[in-house]
Enzyme design. Structure first.
Site, mmCIF file in Angstrom:
data_model
loop_
_atom_site.group_PDB
_atom_site.id
_atom_site.type_symbol
_atom_site.label_atom_id
_atom_site.label_comp_id
_atom_site.label_asym_id
_atom_site.label_seq_id
_atom_site.Cartn_x
_atom_site.Cartn_y
_atom_site.Cartn_z
ATOM 1 N N GLY A 251 41.403 39.481 45.106
ATOM 2 C CA GLY A 251 42.571 40.609 44.938
ATOM 3 C C GLY A 251 42.412 40.921 43.133
ATOM 4 O O GLY A 251 41.527 40.902 42.616
ATOM 5 N N LYS A 252 43.188 42.045 42.837
ATOM 6 C CA LYS A 252 43.339 42.561 42.303
ATOM 7 C C LYS A 252 43.295 41.931 41.143
ATOM 8 O O LYS A 252 42.759 42.192 39.684
ATOM 9 C CB LYS A 252 45.208 43.356 41.801
ATOM 10 C CG LYS A 252 44.397 44.424 42.974
ATOM 11 C CD LYS A 252 45.640 46.103 42.640
ATOM 12 C CE LYS A 252 45.394 46.227 43.740
ATOM 13 N NZ LYS A 252 46.369 47.783 43.873
#
Ligand code: GLU
Length: 484
Positions: A251-252
């Site tokens: 994920g970011k």
């Protein structure tokens, strides 16, 4: 399935919903590599029909990123091509024409329900502990579709689908995977599910390669291909990219930065490509460093792994260092324009290239440049604590340190400052002072650079030049004297 034919057409179909993060780029790279290898074409298409998620400027950002990486598309925005337009909102007439065909065949109907009605169907299904499916609620007398209602696909045959995914292998899904999905929304725009099928077909795409998040929808797409009497393309889903812990999807927050950030952080596009290619693919040998040409030559969908690929930024840093080393100094020089320390502003191109050649092997990212080179361009402030806090050098004591520095200054003043003569001078100094290189050379190195590391000492001294070295040794002596 190792085809070798120039009729291969692959595509990357990003949605302009924001910056392009590293995981997305792999979905561009693999189809690119395949097309290039086979002498086929790589097509770029912009999927901008989800207006709620549309971000102004995102398309340009995506195109710039791909250009920087060297993932060159043969057809698409900025390039044109015979199958355009390549932006979905410019192709609405195509989707409407195909929708009309489906209506005529009886495979599409206007969805008459209000949101409340759908909600009540859902609640009922839930209460009865069964999955909610639109196809259980097909209206017996749907209104004529006038564009004000969503147009829904009517799956012609509800059956089990079996297909081969070029990466994931033999797959099948039962009837529960099929449902009447929306083709055209009430705003007149097609859904992704509909538009991409039409575009892939009209653009002659032979291999549809994308992320694993689409795998559950594949039976729906197959049922639509069948309804349209379109031959299935080769379908391939790429494994997930996992966070560094190897457990969850990247994920970011786990460092999935935008590619743009990697650029400003001093990564080379060559290293990014090499790294991204290794996320789920290897050539079956021990080779880790690949040029783009080698990737094109060696890539195959068959060697893409099924299990998730761990995103290991340390590997990227290592690969970046490897690719930096491979560059000719002149090439590296062109790429580091924005990374020099401010002190280098006035320095000549020749001086900068000399310094660059010295530190090239030590650069892991281009951002390391100031730390490694500042002292070549500006007088460093002597920090005698770097000597007293050094395990080896602290043993010398002030008097010995001073006498070693002064002996070095005298000996070096007599050198002609070619790297060879400097090396000879340094070797003679080792003999006369009866010191080990680890002590004497470290001391001289610190006294001329006050930096934690520097390249080979003779080369460093040669680039600094006699005048500067003499001056810095004098300054070092003065600084140590004034402390004691
Ligand atoms: N527009 C989709 C996305 O950006 C592309 C999926 C596909 O490759 O078909 O996620």
């Amino acid at each position: 399935m190792s085809e070798n034919n120039a009729s291969i057409r692959t595509r990357f179909a990003p949605s302009p919903t924001g910056y392009i993060h590293v995981g997305n780029v792999r979905s561009a790279l693999f189809p690119y590599l395949l097309a290039k290898q086979q002498g086929g074409k790589f097509v770029l298409r912009i999927e901008d029909t989800d207006r709620a998620r549309f971000v102004e400027g995102a398309t340009d950002m995506i195109l710039d990123t791909l250009e920087w990486l060297g993932i060159d598309w043969d057809e698409g925005p900025r390039k044109g091509g015979d199958y355009g337009p390549y932006t979905q909102t410019e192709r609405l007439d195509h989707y409407h024409a195909w929708a009309q065909k489906l209506i005529e065949k009886g495979y599409a109907y206007a969805d008459p329900y209000t949101a409340e009605e759908v909600e009540s169907f859902r609640d009922k299904a839930k209460a009865e502990k069964r999955a909610f499916l639109y196809r259980d609620h097909r209206p017996s007398n749907p209104p004529i579709w006038d564009g004000s209602q969503p147009l829904r696909f009517k799956v012609p045959v509800i059956k089990r689908y079996t297909w081969t995914d070029a990466v994931m292998g033999e797959l099948s899904a039962g009837e529960e995977a099929l449902d009447d999905f929306i083709l055209i929304k009430s705003d007149g725009l097609p859904t992704y599910n509909f538009a991409h099928i039409i575009d892939d077909y009209e653009m002659g795409i032979t291999h549809v390669i994308r992320g694993l998040e689409y795998i559950a929808s594949i039976p729906k797409y197959l049922s639509l291909y069948d309804a349209l009497e379109i031959e299935w393309p080769v379908i391939a889903c790429l494994p997930h990219i996992l966070a560094p812990d190897g457990k969850k999807k990247l994920g970011k927050r786990d460092g999935a930065k935008s590619v743009q950030e990697y650029k400003t952080d001093g990564y080379l596009p060559e290293a990014m490509l090499n790294f991204l290619a290794s996320l789920g693919w290897n050539d079956g040998t021990e080779q880790e460093v690949f040029t783009k040409e080698e990737l094109i030559d060696k890539f195959s969908l068959e060697r893409v792994q099924r299990s998730g690929a761990r995103f290991d930024e340390q590997r990227l840093i290592w690969l970046n260092g490897q690719h930096i080393r491979k560059l000719a100094v002149d090439d590296l020089f062109e790429r580091v324009t924005d990374f020099w320390p401010a002190a280098a502003t006035e320095a000549s191109e020749q001086a900068k290239k000399q310094v660059l050649a010295l530190v090239q092997d030590r650069l892991k990212t281009l951002r390391d440049l100031p730390l490694l080179t500042e002292y070549f361009f500006a007088e460093p402030t002597p920090e005698p604590t770097m000597i007293t806090e050094n395990k080896q050098l602290s043993k010398l004591g002030t008097d010995e340190t001073l006498s070693l520095l002064s002996a070095s200054r005298t000996a070096l003043e007599a050198s002609d400052y070619t790297p060879d003569d400097l090396q000879n001078t340094l070797n003679r100094l080792l003999e006369t002072t009866e010191q080990k290189p680890g002590v004497l050379f470290s001391l001289i190195r610190l006294a001329v650079s006050w930096a934690p590391f520097s390249p080979a000492l003779n080369d460093t001294l040669a680039v600094l030049g006699k005048e500067t070295v003499t001056l810095r040794l004098t300054r070092a002596i003065e600084a140590i004297e004034s402390r004691s």
